[in-house]
Design a protein around this motif. Structure first.
Motif: not given
Length: 653
Positions: A517-526
């Motif tokens: 999931x793109x959103x989950x990845x970007x949220x983890x990256x901050x």
């Protein structure tokens, strides 16, 4: 002994050397030297006739009727003293007046802790006889004693409070007593306790008990307070004080806390003191937390656990003109027992008639809710409904919008936000629609950054915690923030691989899918939604379906199923927001997106009267139209049922 109708002693005169009855040293001939009682039936078979004035309501009872243990017994009186010849011992009027005097002294003596038994102590020592038990009756109003039963002074004591029968009464025994068992017992008069006329009803320890209901009855259709106990949360499930279901009252236990919190016995309303009416103004009132309309006292009365229920729904309607026939599945899911306090509905690519959409929402939620506020930005709609009895604790409502497509004539992308304060907690709700496209992740991040910087809220409302706010991020200026909508983040896998994972997991474990999931990845990256959280996803991807069915895109584009529709939240204090439910609504299929719903329990804090209140304002015309349609719909259903029932014709040949 025989007495004439005038009360004179007709028995032979006392022989010389015999002490008169009642004199010092006189012994009752009915009691032997070894203190064994003598059966009165053998002593004198003739009934004793008392003066007509000594009558009781029980006189009219039939001798043959067996007294019930639950019927009131007459008060026991000691045997009247024998009148000496010529009335030397005094008249019966003197005897009665002396007894009345002793009874009154016993009642007025503050040291008395039991019954009026001790008031007859003097009489019992003079007469030295057995008292009448409750089984003895007086018949025909003539003072005739029928079947007297002798009870020694060791008669049973008053039963303990709360017991229906004493241990003595439950034990079988002979009314005439055992002379051997009664030997040596001191004689003491005890009044038999009054027995209830029938079995006492069980007193239920709940507010639903009929015996606890008062004249201030609550309309069964408006039993919203409650005791409640909770709604969806496990902590409040036993006491959803906001009860929209009367069954919650069955779970409320009566205690001092609940009574004190209600102030008025089992009433929802608090009594209003005159000094409050004279001195207080809730719009310009005290800045102190205690005693304020938004203060701790009012908060605890409506929310004993200081948590409010929030229901959020987000749905990309795909611009469809036709609305679903029934929105119950969207707002009132069958797997939830209780409704929530706030309903916030965000729509992307909404239907052309926004007013019709709001009326349908009001029709679905019914008379319990009113529309607090509604805002739009192009085809982005955001609507807030609140329980009608909580509207007085809401501040003025503010909204703002942001466009992420400057050159677009139709505002399809951007955000709309609504902010207000409830008691002392500030809320911000944002619905948005980000840039679409499988690979346009960077553009979606730019949309987010523009919204958090440009959304101008709050405007007039005071910041409840200015020390933790920043001018560059609107989400830091509110206590509780919910951001939901069509974020358009996709799964970074081709469709074949995604469908293979879906077939393997069968909607149970979505971890393998969310790993891409793109959103989950970007949220983890901050890089996006800093400080936000999302509940665990346990539902199928909500995009993209063929309209009207549960099949993913079968067009030539063959879009990859993705979790484009999401609900995120952020709170200033850790643990303020608890997730109750996070799922999709698979029953509504009029769009290529499935709605996503979330239920939350949010921590509340007391407020101060310096917060500008909304003064109970809501959309009255919308409310009336929604209720009118609701009633019309119900009438049509009844007519259809009646017509269907009358269409069946039975013929008898």
């Amino acid at each position: 002994m025989r007495m004439t109708e005038n009360g004179e002693d007709s028995s032979p005169s006392q022989p010389d050397g015999v002490l008169p009855r009642g004199a010092p040293g006189w012994k009752d001939p009915g009691v032997s030297s070894d203190k064994r009682p003598v059966n009165p039936s053998t002593e004198d078979n003739k009934p004793t006739k008392l003066i007509d004035t000594l009558q009781f309501p029980q006189d009219v009872q039939d001798q043959s009727s067996k007294p019930s243990l639950y019927q009131p017994r007459p008060p026991l009186l000691p045997k009247p003293p024998v009148l000496s010849k010529g009335g030397k011992s005094g008249s019966m009027e003197e005897v009665r007046s002396r007894r009345l005097k002793h009874s009154q002294e016993s009642l007025t003596d503050p040291a008395e802790t039991g019954s009026s038994t001790d008031s007859l102590k003097e009489d019992s020592t003079v007469t030295g006889v057995f008292t009448l038990s409750g089984a003895a009756t007086l018949r025909n109003g003539q003072g005739t004693i029928v079947g007297p039963l002798l009870t020694p002074t060791g008669s049973p004591v008053f039963r303990a409070r709360g017991q229906s029968l004493s241990e003595y009464e439950r034990r079988p025994h002979d009314h005439h007593g055992d002379p051997v068992e009664q030997r040596g017992r001191p004689f003491k008069v005890r009044l038999s306790p009054l027995q209830p006329s029938g079995p006492l009803p069980a007193l239920e320890q709940t507010l639903a008990s009929e015996s606890l209901r008062t004249a201030n009855r609550i309309d069964r259709d408006c039993v919203d307070y409650g005791i409640v106990p909770g709604r969806a949360g496990p902590e409040r499930l036993h006491l959803h004080r906001n009860l929209s279901d009367s069954r919650l009252l069955d779970n409320m236990v009566l205690d001092n806390t609940s009574v004190n919190s209600m102030k008025s016995t089992f009433s929802v309303l608090n009594p209003i003191r005159h000094r409050d009416v004279r001195n207080r103004s809730f719009l310009e009132g005290s800045v102190l937390g205690s005693g304020a309309l938004l203060g701790a006292e009012e908060l605890d009365r409506y929310f004993p656990e200081r948590r409010v229920g929030i229901y959020i729904a987000t749905w990309n309607m795909h611009g469809e003109k036709g609305l679903p026939n029934n929105l119950d599945d969207l707002l009132l899911p069958t797997d939830s027992e209780f409704a929530q306090d706030f309903y916030i509905i965000g729509v992307q690519e909404g239907c052309p008639d926004r007013r019709e959409w709001e009326i349908r929402l009001q029709e679905t939620l019914g008379p319990y809710y009113v529309m607090l506020y509604a805002a739009s930005h192009g085809v982005l709609y955001l609507t807030v409904f609140v329980r009608r009895d909580l509207i007085w604790f809401c501040s003025e409502v503010e909204h703002a919008t942001v466009t992420t497509r400057i050159m677009s004539q139709i505002k399809t992308k951007g955000a709309v936000g609504i902010g207000f304060t409830f008691f002392g907690t500030s809320f911000l709700f944002i619905t948005s629609h980000f840039t679409s496209g499988d690979s346009r992740v960077y553009e979606r991040i730019l949309d987010y950054n523009k919204i958090v910087e440009a959304l101008a809220l709050p405007k007039v409302l005071p910041d409840t915690n200015p020390y933790r706010s920043t001018s560059s991020d609107v989400t830091t200026r509110f206590d509780e923030v919910f951001w939901f909508g069509d974020f358009n983040f996709r799964l970074s896998k081709d469709r074949v691989e995604v469908e293979a994972l879906l077939n393997q997991n069968q909607g149970v474990d979505m971890g393998p899918l969310l790993h891409h999931d793109q959103l989950s990845k970007e949220m983890k990256d901050g890089s996006i939604f800093k400080g936000f959280q999302e509940a665990l996803i346990q539902f199928l991807p909500t995009y993209k379906f063929d309209v009207g069915c549960d099949v993913y895109d079968t067009t030539s584009k063959q879009r990859t199923p993705s979790y484009t529709d999401r609900i995120l939240f952020r709170n200033r204090q850790v643990g303020d927001i608890k997730v109750i439910k996070y799922t999709s609504c698979s029953m509504i299929k009029t769009s290529d997106h499935r709605p996503v719903i979330g239920m939350f329990q949010v921590k509340l804090r007391p407020g101060r009267d310096n917060i500008p209140l909304g003064a109970g304002q809501f959309d009255r015309s919308l409310y009336l139209e929604g209720i009118r349609r609701r009633i019309t719909r119900e009438l049509k259903k009844r007519e259809a049922t009646k017509d269907q029932g009358s269409s069946t014709i039975c013929s008898i040949s």
